[in-house]
Design a protein around this motif. Sequence first.
Motif, PDB file in Angstrom:
ATOM      1  N   THR A   1      -7.620 -19.710  12.301  1.00 20.81           N
ATOM      2  CA  THR A   1      -8.377 -20.946  12.488  1.00 20.81           C
ATOM      3  C   THR A   1      -8.206 -21.826  11.256  1.00 20.81           C
ATOM      4  OG1 THR A   1     -10.031 -19.728  13.774  1.00 20.81           O
ATOM      5  CG2 THR A   1     -10.656 -21.909  12.983  1.00 20.81           C
ATOM      6  N   ASP A   2      -8.092 -23.139  11.454  1.00 21.99           N
ATOM      7  CA  ASP A   2      -8.005 -24.060  10.326  1.00 21.99           C
ATOM      8  C   ASP A   2      -9.356 -24.134   9.620  1.00 21.99           C
ATOM      9  OD1 ASP A   2      -5.336 -24.773  10.699  1.00 21.99           O
ATOM     10  OD2 ASP A   2      -5.858 -26.277  12.203  1.00 21.99           O
ATOM     11  N   LYS A   3      -9.340 -23.880   8.321  1.00 18.55           N
ATOM     12  CA  LYS A   3     -10.567 -23.876   7.537  1.00 18.55           C
ATOM     13  C   LYS A   3     -10.385 -24.691   6.259  1.00 18.55           C
ATOM     14  CE  LYS A   3     -13.120 -20.840   9.922  1.00 18.55           C
ATOM     15  NZ  LYS A   3     -14.456 -21.143  10.490  1.00 18.55           N
ATOM     16  N   SER A   4     -11.497 -25.163   5.731  1.00 21.64           N
ATOM     17  CA  SER A   4     -11.521 -25.779   4.412  1.00 21.64           C
ATOM     18  C   SER A   4     -11.975 -24.714   3.415  1.00 21.64           C
ATOM     19  CB  SER A   4     -12.485 -26.963   4.395  1.00 21.64           C
ATOM     20  OG  SER A   4     -12.591 -27.492   3.088  1.00 21.64           O
ATOM     21  N   ILE A   5     -11.195 -24.539   2.357  1.00 20.49           N
ATOM     22  CA  ILE A   5     -11.444 -23.470   1.386  1.00 20.49           C
ATOM     23  C   ILE A   5     -11.401 -24.048  -0.022  1.00 20.49           C
ATOM     24  CG2 ILE A   5     -10.337 -21.428   0.323  1.00 20.49           C
ATOM     25  CD1 ILE A   5      -9.623 -20.442   3.052  1.00 20.49           C
TER      26      ILE A   5
ATOM     27  N   VAL B   1     -14.330 -19.525  -1.322  1.00 20.18           N
ATOM     28  CA  VAL B   1     -15.470 -20.071  -0.587  1.00 20.18           C
ATOM     29  C   VAL B   1     -14.944 -20.763   0.664  1.00 20.18           C
ATOM     30  CG1 VAL B   1     -17.548 -21.471  -0.745  1.00 20.18           C
ATOM     31  CG2 VAL B   1     -16.610 -20.415  -2.810  1.00 20.18           C
ATOM     32  N   ILE B   2     -15.396 -20.296   1.820  1.00 15.23           N
ATOM     33  CA  ILE B   2     -14.817 -20.706   3.101  1.00 15.23           C
ATOM     34  C   ILE B   2     -15.827 -21.508   3.910  1.00 15.23           C
ATOM     35  CG2 ILE B   2     -13.758 -19.861   5.243  1.00 15.23           C
ATOM     36  CD1 ILE B   2     -13.280 -17.209   3.498  1.00 15.23           C
ATOM     37  N   ASP B   3     -15.456 -22.736   4.231  1.00 18.50           N
ATOM     38  CA  ASP B   3     -16.242 -23.574   5.133  1.00 18.50           C
ATOM     39  C   ASP B   3     -17.694 -23.766   4.697  1.00 18.50           C
ATOM     40  OD1 ASP B   3     -14.440 -24.530   6.904  1.00 18.50           O
ATOM     41  OD2 ASP B   3     -15.392 -23.698   8.677  1.00 18.50           O
ATOM     42  N   ARG B   4     -17.929 -23.885   3.425  1.00 16.37           N
ATOM     43  CA  ARG B   4     -19.278 -24.211   2.950  1.00 16.37           C
ATOM     44  C   ARG B   4     -19.319 -25.685   2.585  1.00 16.37           C
ATOM     45  NH1 ARG B   4     -23.148 -20.406   1.985  1.00 16.37           N
ATOM     46  NH2 ARG B   4     -24.332 -22.057   1.000  1.00 16.37           N
TER      47      ARG B   4
ATOM     48  N   GLU C   1     -15.444 -13.066  -1.161  1.00 16.89           N
ATOM     49  CA  GLU C   1     -15.394 -14.074  -0.102  1.00 16.89           C
ATOM     50  C   GLU C   1     -16.799 -14.526   0.264  1.00 16.89           C
ATOM     51  OE1 GLU C   1     -13.250 -13.152   3.411  1.00 16.89           O
ATOM     52  OE2 GLU C   1     -11.313 -13.018   2.400  1.00 16.89           O
ATOM     53  N   MET C   2     -16.972 -15.838   0.300  1.00 17.77           N
ATOM     54  CA  MET C   2     -18.251 -16.424   0.689  1.00 17.77           C
ATOM     55  C   MET C   2     -18.003 -17.347   1.881  1.00 17.77           C
ATOM     56  SD  MET C   2     -19.483 -17.292  -3.210  1.00 17.77           S
ATOM     57  CE  MET C   2     -21.162 -17.714  -2.794  1.00 17.77           C
ATOM     58  N   THR C   3     -18.781 -17.165   2.942  1.00 15.44           N
ATOM     59  CA  THR C   3     -18.600 -17.945   4.161  1.00 15.44           C
ATOM     60  C   THR C   3     -19.876 -18.719   4.477  1.00 15.44           C
ATOM     61  OG1 THR C   3     -19.435 -16.258   5.681  1.00 15.44           O
ATOM     62  CG2 THR C   3     -17.124 -16.072   5.006  1.00 15.44           C
ATOM     63  N   GLU C   4     -19.893 -19.313   5.676  1.00 17.27           N
ATOM     64  CA  GLU C   4     -21.095 -20.041   6.095  1.00 17.27           C
ATOM     65  C   GLU C   4     -22.283 -19.102   6.297  1.00 17.27           C
ATOM     66  OE1 GLU C   4     -18.547 -19.703   9.936  1.00 17.27           O
ATOM     67  OE2 GLU C   4     -18.263 -19.715   7.758  1.00 17.27           O
TER      68      GLU C   4
END
Length: 205
Positions: A30-34, A50-53, A78-81
Amino acid sequence: MNHGEEVKDQSLKVKVIKSFKNFKCKYRNTDKSIFYAILADDSDFIIAKVIDRKGKKDFSKGASIIFTNFKYWNGILEMTEYTKLEKLTGPPVEVPMKIREKAKKGILLEEVKKLPLETIVSGLFNVNKWRKVKNGYILTAEDETGKMDIAIFNQVDQIILKDNKKMHFLGFKVDMFEPNQYEKKLQLKSTSQSFVQVMFLYSYN
């Protein structure tokens, strides 16, 4: 923390040493902002992905934060929503100067050479020279402990290369390649989630 461990019942208090700019990439198809961030406490430092925050403001330089529900994977936090994060309201996290300086440099090349293949690492290296190859670049990186090639085949269009500049390399894997049938060499190689940035003089002021 163990490789691949998802941590829900432990909280970490850290100071933000530096955060890097956002970039787009594939994460689990999936396309993500990191973006990456260097975090530290009074005992050590760690690189966080940091992923999708949306709250990048929480990662302003010098901020003290506390968070839970994160994943520790192959040397990267790894930190996500789903990560629960907030700024500390009490005394700030104190980071000794020795740890702060270590965090700025990241891993040394002599340490990279001792790691298993596929280990993900991040470091600050001087780029002496580089050359364009099919679909990417090969860089010669150096620090006070040695030299190593770095192969970049991902995020190529987002990279600005300059000779004799210190550059941050974040999320690169230890790799073995064979330049010919008689020789094997260690290198660092980009992944789909690697990031490169030239160090500016004011980066850590």
